[in-house]
Write an enzyme that holds these catalytic residues in place. Structure first.
Site, PDB file in Angstrom:
ATOM      1  N   LYS A  21       1.077  -1.504  -0.021  1.00 24.07           N
ATOM      2  CA  LYS A  21       0.014  -0.107   0.160  1.00 24.07           C
ATOM      3  C   LYS A  21       1.162   1.658   0.111  1.00 24.07           C
ATOM      4  O   LYS A  21       0.312   2.167  -0.352  1.00 24.07           O
ATOM      5  CB  LYS A  21      -0.375  -0.688   1.297  1.00 24.07           C
ATOM      6  CG  LYS A  21      -2.024   1.311   0.928  1.00 24.07           C
ATOM      7  CD  LYS A  21      -3.157   1.139   2.618  1.00 24.07           C
ATOM      8  CE  LYS A  21      -1.811   1.520   3.775  1.00 24.07           C
ATOM      9  NZ  LYS A  21      -2.546   1.407   5.133  1.00 24.07           N
TER      10      LYS A  21
ATOM     11  N   ASP B 115      -6.404   1.517   0.359  1.00 30.66           N
ATOM     12  CA  ASP B 115      -7.159   1.559   2.363  1.00 30.66           C
ATOM     13  C   ASP B 115      -8.125   0.845   2.622  1.00 30.66           C
ATOM     14  O   ASP B 115      -8.868   0.708   1.680  1.00 30.66           O
ATOM     15  CB  ASP B 115      -6.093   3.206   2.309  1.00 30.66           C
ATOM     16  CG  ASP B 115      -7.173   4.287   2.107  1.00 30.66           C
ATOM     17  OD1 ASP B 115      -8.445   3.490   1.253  1.00 30.66           O
ATOM     18  OD2 ASP B 115      -7.182   4.872   1.915  1.00 30.66           O
TER      19      ASP B 115
END
Length: 276
Positions: free
Chosen positions: A170, A188
């Site tokens: 991420k 997220d």
């Protein structure tokens, strides 16, 4: 009907749920001694239905019109700053990270300076972001790894980024997309929640969700798609009590009705500014 299967290269999986930074691993590639390695299963993505592709892209176009200023809400001037503030953003708000940023980079403007930082001084600066001892450890190791293995420069390849302490998939996609302009999807908590509500994917695993959602959009749209969903998730489509009655994409949303549908009541739930 013939079904085409797309094989996706195995990559490290970073949980979308916020957590204190920890050292990441990556599979399938040889790295210098001391760099941890871990293999992950290969996701297989079936070619998506045409109607889903059309609906998904319509939603993204409307969100782009709704949020013309959508962008990364962490302040940064270069790739090193973005990498550091993204690590610091775990389990805190972007606003708190942005508040400590000027002091932090005035003291440590590059990887070399941060690698040589006094632990106590660094802890004091980033304390308002929470979990400051764990984050200090990550920043010191991260900076030292950049100096030792990449001459102090942030690498522009995902397979290199995810070998750095405190950096997972991420975080790597945030840096690649916003500092280097390299397409990537940032899964997220907001992105994952909205992708499931919109019916883009049913996956709760971030890497599988990333690949399934990515199959619905051109690569060139991935970075802005991430911003659009994250902005909408922070402002309207909240985890609890989403403002369905004030949602610009309500007519295309399978989850419409999870929150108040009355426009007046829903309007009171809309935030004018994002909150991580």
């Amino acid at each position: 009907m013939q079904v085409t299967l797309w094989r996706i290269r195995p990559c490290h999986v970073e949980r979308a749920t916020p957590r204190a930074p920890s050292e990441a691993t990556v599979g399938g590639t040889a790295y210098p001694a001391g760099v941890p390695r871990k293999s992950t299963p290969q996701p297989v993505v079936t070619k998506p239905d045409t109607s889903l592709v059309r609906r998904a892209r319509k939603i993204d176009r409307v969100l782009a019109e709704t949020y013309p200023d959508a962008r990364c809400e962490l302040d940064f001037d270069n790739a090193f700053e973005l990498l550091v503030v993204t690590v610091l953003s775990a389990q805190t708000t972007d606003k708190r990270v942005n508040a400590v940023r000027p002091t932090l980079f005035a003291a440590y403007p590059d990887a070399q300076a941060m690698a040589a930082a006094e632990r106590e001084k660094l802890e004091q600066i980033i304390q308002p972001t929470g979990f400051f001892r764990a984050k200090t450890e990550s920043l010191l190791k991260l900076s030292q790894a950049l100096v030792e293995r990449f001459d102090g420069e942030v690498p522009a390849r995902l397979e290199d980024l995810v070998t750095l302490p405190g950096v997972g998939r991420k975080t790597a996609n945030v840096v690649l997309g916003n500092a280097f302009g390299i397409p990537g999807i940032t899964v997220d908590t907001h992105f994952g929640r909205l992708a499931r509500r919109f019916g883009f994917t049913e996956e709760t695993d971030p890497v599988k969700a990333e690949h399934e959602v990515g199959a619905l959009f051109p690569r060139k749209d991935w970075v802005m798609l991430s911003h659009h969903l994250i902005w909408h998730g922070r402002r309207v489509c909240h985890a609890r009590n989403p403002a369905c009655g004030a949602c610009p994409v309500a007519r295309w949303c399978p989850a419409y009705g999870e929150g108040p549908t009355d426009p007046v009541k829903a309007a009171t739930l809309v935030r004018t500014e994002g909150r991580a």
